[in-house]
Enzyme design. Structure first.
Site, PDB file in Angstrom:
ATOM      1  N   HIS A 355       0.961  -1.289  -0.218  1.00 34.61           N
ATOM      2  CA  HIS A 355      -0.374   0.185  -0.066  1.00 34.61           C
ATOM      3  C   HIS A 355       1.016   1.402   0.072  1.00 34.61           C
ATOM      4  CE1 HIS A 355      -4.266  -1.298   0.156  1.00 34.61           C
ATOM      5  NE2 HIS A 355      -3.712  -2.322   0.874  1.00 34.61           N
ATOM      6  N   LYS A 543      -9.639  13.792   3.757  1.00 37.53           N
ATOM      7  CA  LYS A 543      -8.851  13.401   3.239  1.00 37.53           C
ATOM      8  C   LYS A 543      -7.327  13.234   4.803  1.00 37.53           C
ATOM      9  CE  LYS A 543      -6.417  13.855  -0.392  1.00 37.53           C
ATOM     10  NZ  LYS A 543      -6.469  12.830  -1.178  1.00 37.53           N
ATOM     11  N   ARG A 544      -6.794  12.435   5.401  1.00 34.23           N
ATOM     12  CA  ARG A 544      -6.007  12.598   6.213  1.00 34.23           C
ATOM     13  C   ARG A 544      -5.147  13.306   6.279  1.00 34.23           C
ATOM     14  NH1 ARG A 544      -6.259   9.537  10.765  1.00 34.23           N
ATOM     15  NH2 ARG A 544      -3.785   9.514  11.247  1.00 34.23           N
ATOM     16  N   LYS A 549      -0.126  14.569   0.729  1.00 38.57           N
ATOM     17  CA  LYS A 549      -0.600  14.994   0.626  1.00 38.57           C
ATOM     18  C   LYS A 549      -1.316  16.360   0.434  1.00 38.57           C
ATOM     19  CE  LYS A 549      -3.547  10.827   2.900  1.00 38.57           C
ATOM     20  NZ  LYS A 549      -3.926   9.855   1.593  1.00 38.57           N
ATOM     21  N   THR A 651      -8.591   6.748  -2.761  1.00 45.87           N
ATOM     22  CA  THR A 651      -9.723   6.154  -3.021  1.00 45.87           C
ATOM     23  C   THR A 651     -10.967   7.789  -3.234  1.00 45.87           C
ATOM     24  OG1 THR A 651     -10.114   5.824  -0.405  1.00 45.87           O
ATOM     25  CG2 THR A 651      -9.422   4.084  -2.687  1.00 45.87           C
ATOM     26  N   LYS A 655     -14.532   8.291  -5.228  1.00 46.43           N
ATOM     27  CA  LYS A 655     -15.856   8.818  -5.289  1.00 46.43           C
ATOM     28  C   LYS A 655     -16.186  10.049  -5.409  1.00 46.43           C
ATOM     29  CE  LYS A 655     -14.157   6.911  -0.409  1.00 46.43           C
ATOM     30  NZ  LYS A 655     -13.286   7.444   1.288  1.00 46.43           N
TER      31      LYS A 655
HETATM   32  C1  LIG Z   1     -11.649   7.423   1.250  1.00 45.96           C
HETATM   33  C2  LIG Z   1     -12.402   8.063   2.392  1.00 45.96           C
HETATM   34  C3  LIG Z   1     -10.698   8.041   3.077  1.00 45.96           C
HETATM   35  C4  LIG Z   1      -9.388   8.037   2.011  1.00 45.96           C
HETATM   36  O1  LIG Z   1      -9.461   8.923   0.893  1.00 45.96           O
HETATM   37  P1  LIG Z   1      -8.130   9.775  -0.041  1.00 45.96           P
HETATM   38  O2  LIG Z   1      -9.018  10.878  -0.212  1.00 45.96           O
HETATM   39  O3  LIG Z   1      -8.209   8.194  -0.538  1.00 45.96           O
HETATM   40  O4  LIG Z   1      -7.126   9.032   1.160  1.00 45.96           O
HETATM   41  C5  LIG Z   1     -10.116   8.358   3.979  1.00 45.96           C
HETATM   42  N1  LIG Z   1     -10.947   8.297   4.884  1.00 45.96           N
HETATM   43  C6  LIG Z   1     -12.632   8.171   5.160  1.00 45.96           C
HETATM   44  C7  LIG Z   1     -13.745   8.044   5.679  1.00 45.96           C
HETATM   45  C8  LIG Z   1     -12.799   7.342   3.570  1.00 45.96           C
HETATM   46  O5  LIG Z   1     -14.478   7.334   3.284  1.00 45.96           O
END
Ligand SMILES: *Cc1c(COP(=O)(O)O)cnc(C)c1O
Length: 806
Positions: A355, A543-544, A549, A651, A655
């Site tokens: 990952h 995102k985190r 990022k 991911t 979405k």
């Molecule tokens: C999809 C999702 C992530 C991953 O987001 P990235 O933009 O790919 O880092 C992190 N936290 C939650 C709650 C998510 O639904």
């Protein structure tokens, strides 16, 4: 499954009477939630039991997905949706005087994960069940999920996540399936007639108790299982000797140390933390999970030779890679296989998903720690290492001087990624670029040795949760245009291309987006007392919080716009709302400072007369799955701006695209595949490529200071971090400033600033032409079918697991 509304109401009333003993008029939303989930579980349990009997009888191959994280969020709606009962349930609840959304919100998110890695595992479970595939999850039932984030004066404060305080409605405790896991002690080998017998003595005994969560597929009969393990002490295994009663305190110590094993989830999957307890958790997961799988296997089969034909064990990152020596241990010490046969079985059963290539996230354990906690496992790892290094020496002479780099044990550390590669039959990356980086850079030498093992499986998301359920109005418009085939075959979304230019369809899409934005605006107004303009661009960065990022890059753009507005009161811009959601790992100081900088920027921007009607900045507290579900349907612009090469896949990008947001992003992770699908005109890409980043890292010619000196906009923005702009005591953000200038900006924020600002100008121009924007938005939705996790799971099923619909 079909039930009429009246049948549903009858079931509801019956449950309410038999479990809570109250009348519907007295029931609170929480009681209504509990009642719906109980009656739903009755229905699920029947199907679950049938599936288990059926799976045992047909003896089809099973796949088990081992993951330290499952970020499930809420299950109520997705279970209802998948069982075809969502609509009838909502109508029944309304009829009974409840507001369905209020009732569903009573379910506490199951937050057993940090972010993308854990959410991926949850999406995979949904796709496995929905494709009718025999695939199950194996995880830990942490007593506390990821911390709850509370904002106090703009700072993140962490509070425990008491998700089990109300009973978790979906789990079933299976005490009769408990197994024992052993820690510590010492090991002796006894040799008799050329056979070794292993004696493990004085170990600590821990009881692993499974709690099973049913995983329901969309319009399928099979119900799969997520098995979450909980650690319990074993009072009977403890010897009380001392008449003085000291033993009682030793017992309490023992009990306490055992219960800690499944107490809390370690924060942040992109930040390696070497802790004894975390190692204990990993072995606990692997040993308990494997024992119960092998018990089931043994009930059907005489010989473990058949194991690879009947079982695949997928490990989600290296965290469960002790499954390799654990399987070797069981095969050799308990089943009496010789090394070679045991190794053949193990390396035909375990498959590994990588990952990350972030150095700071690569797991390494001190040998001393493993030796004392898991003495037998350590011996096996040593032997695996020895044989692997020998085989390189003799079979790959040209790699001889690389042996030290490739060894599983070196410099008193165990390299878990090396163990995972050597001990498995498949090694996959999670997006094309990421897999290429593994093959050609990070794991290049291993790729030379095991070329056939490496493969790519680009991540995906379940379109049922992330489109059908969270954005039902949009789903309805899509179905109105192209029919409902896309729900079973998400690639059918491509039919939307015909409507990309269609004025009437564009109008429908625009209306849905506007309604979703109004809903989010109302939520923000209610919870934050901030008024945002639903006609502004909703620019979303969720995102985190992590350096790579680059939330900081987004902030610098915001501060730059702020400066433009302050300098020129007539500055014309399309109004924007910048929406952030992010948790920072509690020990990640820099990330926490960036959060504070976001909230400090919000204070400035939202209150200055020169900016407050043009821009708003909102930091939404406690980002989690159910919050993502509120934000994503309302997003116009998706921020995917990681330093190229650092984001393995992402991911969130998928979405947002599926919900019609356009992406502003670097050529990183799955952004590249999104760009390949939609074409360069339908995405705003910018910044260094991964090769350029690698070149800079190699030649050492990056000079952040030079960029700062040559760009007035950047100087204006960055100097705000030092002066009294944000705070009178002017020290708050100097660390951020220093990390960029004195530590030479390891994530290339300054280098990509100019190109990012230009891309943002392009976003604005495009947005001014709504027709053009909507066309791009529809084009993105049309191509998002590729990113359904159904596609990902089909690829894993066919190319790695060899499992088939049941
Ligand atoms: C999809 C999702 C992530 C991953 O987001 P990235 O933009 O790919 O880092 C992190 N936290 C939650 C709650 C998510 O639904």
């Amino acid at each position: 499954m079909s039930l009429s509304q009246q049948e549903f109401i009858d079931l509801f009333n019956d449950k309410l009477t038999t479990t809570l003993g109250i009348r519907v008029e007295e029931a609170t939303n929480k009681e209504a939630y509990q009642t719906v989930s109980l009656l739903l579980k009755d229905i699920i349990l029947r199907k679950w039991q049938l599936t288990q009997t059926n799976q045992l009888e047909t003896d089809e191959k099973q796949m088990y997905y081992f993951s330290m994280e499952f970020l499930l969020g809420r299950l109520i709606e997705s279970n209802l949706l998948n069982m075809g009962l969502l609509e009838v349930c909502e109508n029944a609840l309304k009829e009974l005087g409840f507001e369905p959304a209020q009732v569903f919100t009573e379910e506490h998110d199951a937050g057993l994960g940090n972010g993308g890695l854990g959410r991926l595992a949850a999406c995979f479970l949904d796709s496995l069940a929905s494709l009718n595939l025999p695939g199950h999850g194996v995880g830990i039932r942490y007593k506390y999920g990821l911390f709850q984030q509370k904002m106090v004066d703009g700072y993140q404060v962490e509070l425990p996540d008491y998700w089990l305080n109300d009973d978790y409605m979906w789990e079933t405790k299976r005490s009769e399936k408990a197994v024992e896991v052993h820690f510590g002690g010492h090991v002796t080998l006894e040799k008799k007639d050329n056979q070794y017998t292993v004696h493990h003595q004085n170990y600590e005994r821990v009881l692993a108790v499974p709690y099973d969560v049913p995983i329901v597929g969309y319009e399928t009969d099979a119900v799969n299982t997520l098995r979450l393990w909980s650690a319990e002490s074993m009072p009977n295994s403890f010897h009380f000797h001392s008449p003085k009663g000291h033993d009682y305190y030793h017992y309490l110590d023992y009990k306490r140390s055992v219960e800690q094993i499944s107490e809390f989830l370690y924060p942040d999957d992109s930040y390696y933390e070497g802790k004894l307890l975390r190692l204990k958790q990993q072995y606990f997961l692997v040993s308990a999970g494997l024992q119960s799988i092998l018990k089931r296997f043994k009930s059907k089969h005489q010989s473990f030779q058949l194991l690879p034909q009947k079982v695949s064990l997928q490990i989600n990152d290296t965290h469960p890679s002790l499954i390799i020596p654990e399987l070797m241990r069981i095969l050799m010490d308990e089943e009496k296989f010789g090394w070679d046969d045991a190794w053949e079985i193990t390396t035909s059963t375990v498959a590994y998903t990588n990952h990350t290539t972030l150095v700071e996230a690569l797991e390494k354990w001190p040998t001393e720690m493993v030796k004392s906690l898991l003495p037998r496992i350590y011996m096996i790892i040593e032997e695996i290492n020895e044989r692997f290094c020998q085989s390189i020496y003799f079979d790959f002479p040209h790699l001889r001087e690389k042996i030290a780099d490739m060894a599983i044990i070196s410099y008193e550390q165990i390299h878990m990624a090396h163990l995972a590669i050597v001990g498995s039959y498949s090694v996959n990356g999670v997006a094309k670029l990421h897999t290429d980086i593994l093959k050609n850079r990070e794991m290049k030498n291993f790729y030379t040795v095991f070329p056939e093992r490496f493969n790519n499986k680009t991540n995906g998301i379940t379109h049922r949760r992330w489109l059908l359920n969270v954005n039902r109005d949009l789903a309805n418009k899509i179905t109105g245009a192209i029919g409902e085939n896309w729900i079973q075959e998400p690639r059918e979304l491509i039919q939307l291309i015909k409507y990309a230019d269609d004025a009437s369809f564009q109008k429908q899409i625009a209306e849905v987006k506007h309604t979703n934005k109004e809903k989010l605006a109302a939520y923000i107004k209610e919870h934050y007392q901030i008024t945002i303009n639903p006609n502004s661009i909703f620019d979303v960065h969720i995102k985190r919080l992590h350096g790579y990022k680059r939330q900081l890059l987004n902030l610098f753009h915001i501060l730059h716009l702020y400066q433009l507005c302050v300098d020129n009161p007539n500055y014309q811009m399309v109004p924007r709302t910048f929406i952030f959601g992010a948790k920072a790992a509690p020990g990640y100081h820099f990330a926490k400072q960036v959060i504070k900088l976001i909230t400090a920027t919000a204070e400035k921007v939202n209150n200055n007369p020169a900016t407050k009607d043009k821009m708003k900045v909102v930091f939404l507290e406690n980002y989690k799955v159910s919050l993502a579900e509120k934000i994503i349907p309302a997003a116009d612009l998706s921020e995917q701006i990681s330093t190229a090469s650092k984001e393995a896949s992402g991911t969130g990008n998928m979405k947002l695209m599926m919900n019609g947001a356009l992406t502003i992003g670097t050529l990183d992770g799955a952004n590249i595949e999104i760009s390949d699908m939609v074409g360069p005109k339908n995405i705003f890409t910018f910044g260094l490529t991964s090769d350029q980043v690698f070149d800079y890292q190699k030649n050492g010619q990056y000079r952040a200071r030079d960029i700062y000196n040559s760009d007035k906009r950047l100087r204006e923005v960055m100097d705000k971090l030092l002066g009294t702009f944000f705070s009178p005591d002017d020290v708050e953000f100097k660390n951020i400033y220093y990390s960029l200038l004195y530590n030479n900006d390891e994530y290339f924020v300054l280098r990509d600033f100019d190109s990012y600002v230009e891309a943002q100008q392009h976003v604005e121009q495009t947005y001014r032409n709504q027709q053009s924007w909507l066309k791009k938005s529809i084009t993105n939705m049309a191509h998002s079918g590729k990113f359904s996790s159904d596609r990902t799971i089909s690829e894993y099923a066919n190319q790695i697991w060899d499992i088939h619909p049941q």
